[in-house]
Motif scaffolding. Structure first.
Motif, short mmCIF file in Angstrom:
data_model
loop_
_atom_site.label_atom_id
_atom_site.label_comp_id
_atom_site.label_asym_id
_atom_site.label_seq_id
_atom_site.Cartn_x
_atom_site.Cartn_y
_atom_site.Cartn_z
N ASN A 126 0.84 -1.19 0.00
CA ASN A 126 0.00 0.00 0.00
C ASN A 126 0.88 1.24 0.00
O ASN A 126 1.65 1.46 0.92
CB ASN A 126 -0.91 0.02 1.23
N LYS A 127 0.74 2.02 -1.04
CA LYS A 127 1.51 3.25 -1.14
C LYS A 127 0.71 4.39 -0.53
O LYS A 127 -0.49 4.51 -0.77
CB LYS A 127 1.87 3.54 -2.59
N ILE A 157 9.34 20.31 10.87
CA ILE A 157 8.73 19.25 11.69
C ILE A 157 8.10 18.21 10.78
O ILE A 157 8.29 17.00 10.97
CB ILE A 157 7.70 19.85 12.67
N PHE A 158 7.35 18.67 9.78
CA PHE A 158 6.70 17.75 8.84
C PHE A 158 7.74 16.90 8.10
O PHE A 158 7.62 15.68 8.02
CB PHE A 158 5.84 18.53 7.85
N LEU A 159 8.77 17.54 7.57
CA LEU A 159 9.78 16.80 6.80
C LEU A 159 10.56 15.84 7.69
O LEU A 159 10.87 14.71 7.26
CB LEU A 159 10.73 17.78 6.10
N ASN A 160 10.88 16.24 8.90
CA ASN A 160 11.57 15.33 9.83
C ASN A 160 10.68 14.13 10.17
O ASN A 160 11.17 13.00 10.25
CB ASN A 160 12.01 16.06 11.10
N LEU A 161 9.39 14.38 10.35
CA LEU A 161 8.45 13.29 10.60
C LEU A 161 8.42 12.32 9.41
O LEU A 161 8.49 11.10 9.59
CB LEU A 161 7.06 13.85 10.88
N ILE A 162 8.35 12.86 8.21
CA ILE A 162 8.34 12.02 7.00
C ILE A 162 9.62 11.18 6.93
O ILE A 162 9.56 9.98 6.65
CB ILE A 162 8.20 12.89 5.73
N ASN A 163 10.74 11.79 7.22
CA ASN A 163 12.02 11.06 7.17
C ASN A 163 12.07 9.93 8.20
O ASN A 163 12.57 8.85 7.91
CB ASN A 163 13.20 12.01 7.32
N GLU A 200 7.58 -0.52 7.32
CA GLU A 200 6.20 -0.85 7.03
C GLU A 200 5.49 0.23 6.22
O GLU A 200 4.36 0.03 5.80
CB GLU A 200 5.45 -1.11 8.33
N ILE A 201 6.12 1.37 6.03
CA ILE A 201 5.47 2.48 5.33
C ILE A 201 6.14 2.70 3.99
O ILE A 201 7.35 2.78 3.89
CB ILE A 201 5.50 3.77 6.18
#
Length: 160
Positions: free
Chosen positions: A5-6, A20-26, A33-34
């Motif tokens: 699942n993408k 904060i968003f980019l660090n969370l994504i990283n 699993e993601i």
């Protein structure tokens, strides 16, 4: 083990919240699993964005930039039908709450440090801004088709 699942994700950020968003994504990318397919973000505060080391390190993100929408809106003049359509599609109160909620649009860009209660932008321009934002945001949504939207503290008209 990564899932098939993408995930397509959009972040709604203001100022340093983009980091904060980019660090969370990283961090999430490190999780086996993601599986991210498309990542996008609505961003404001050009100077911070353009000087951010974290932003420069994450160049695979699709950005919708508030300052570009603002500048492009200066060249858009809506007719009465477009304004009426906005008010019909979205409750008029909803449109103006997003404008009033972003104090920069009502009281100017220095509103955090200077008390000044005269508005600098006309209703005509604000309608153009809303119309242009909705159009650009719809285009981003169609392109990214996000499964998830993450916002932090809604303070800009685009987040509200």
């Amino acid at each position: 083990m990564k899932t098939n699942n993408k995930i397509n994700i959009i972040g709604l950020t203001q100022g340093s919240n983009i980091e904060i968003f980019l660090n969370l994504i990283n961090i999430l990318k490190e999780n086996d699993e993601i599986n991210f397919s498309k990542i996008s973000a609505y961003v404001s505060f050009a100077r911070y964005f353009e000087n951010s080391k974290v932003v420069k390190e994450n160049n695979d993100i699709e950005y919708l930039k508030e300052w570009e929408i603002f500048n492009n809106s200066k060249n858009i003049e809506l007719n009465k039908k477009q304004i009426n359509d906005l008010n019909r599609i979205l409750d008029n109160g909803q449109l103006w709450r997003s404008i009033i909620g972003d104090r920069r649009l009502i009281y100017g860009k220095h509103c955090k440090s200077i008390e000044h209660y005269e508005t600098n932008l006309t209703d005509k321009f604000l309608y153009s801004l809303i119309y242009n934002f909705i159009s650009e945001f719809e285009n981003l949504i169609q392109k990214i088709k996000p499964n998830i939207a993450i916002g932090f503290t809604p303070v800009t008209f685009g987040e509200l």
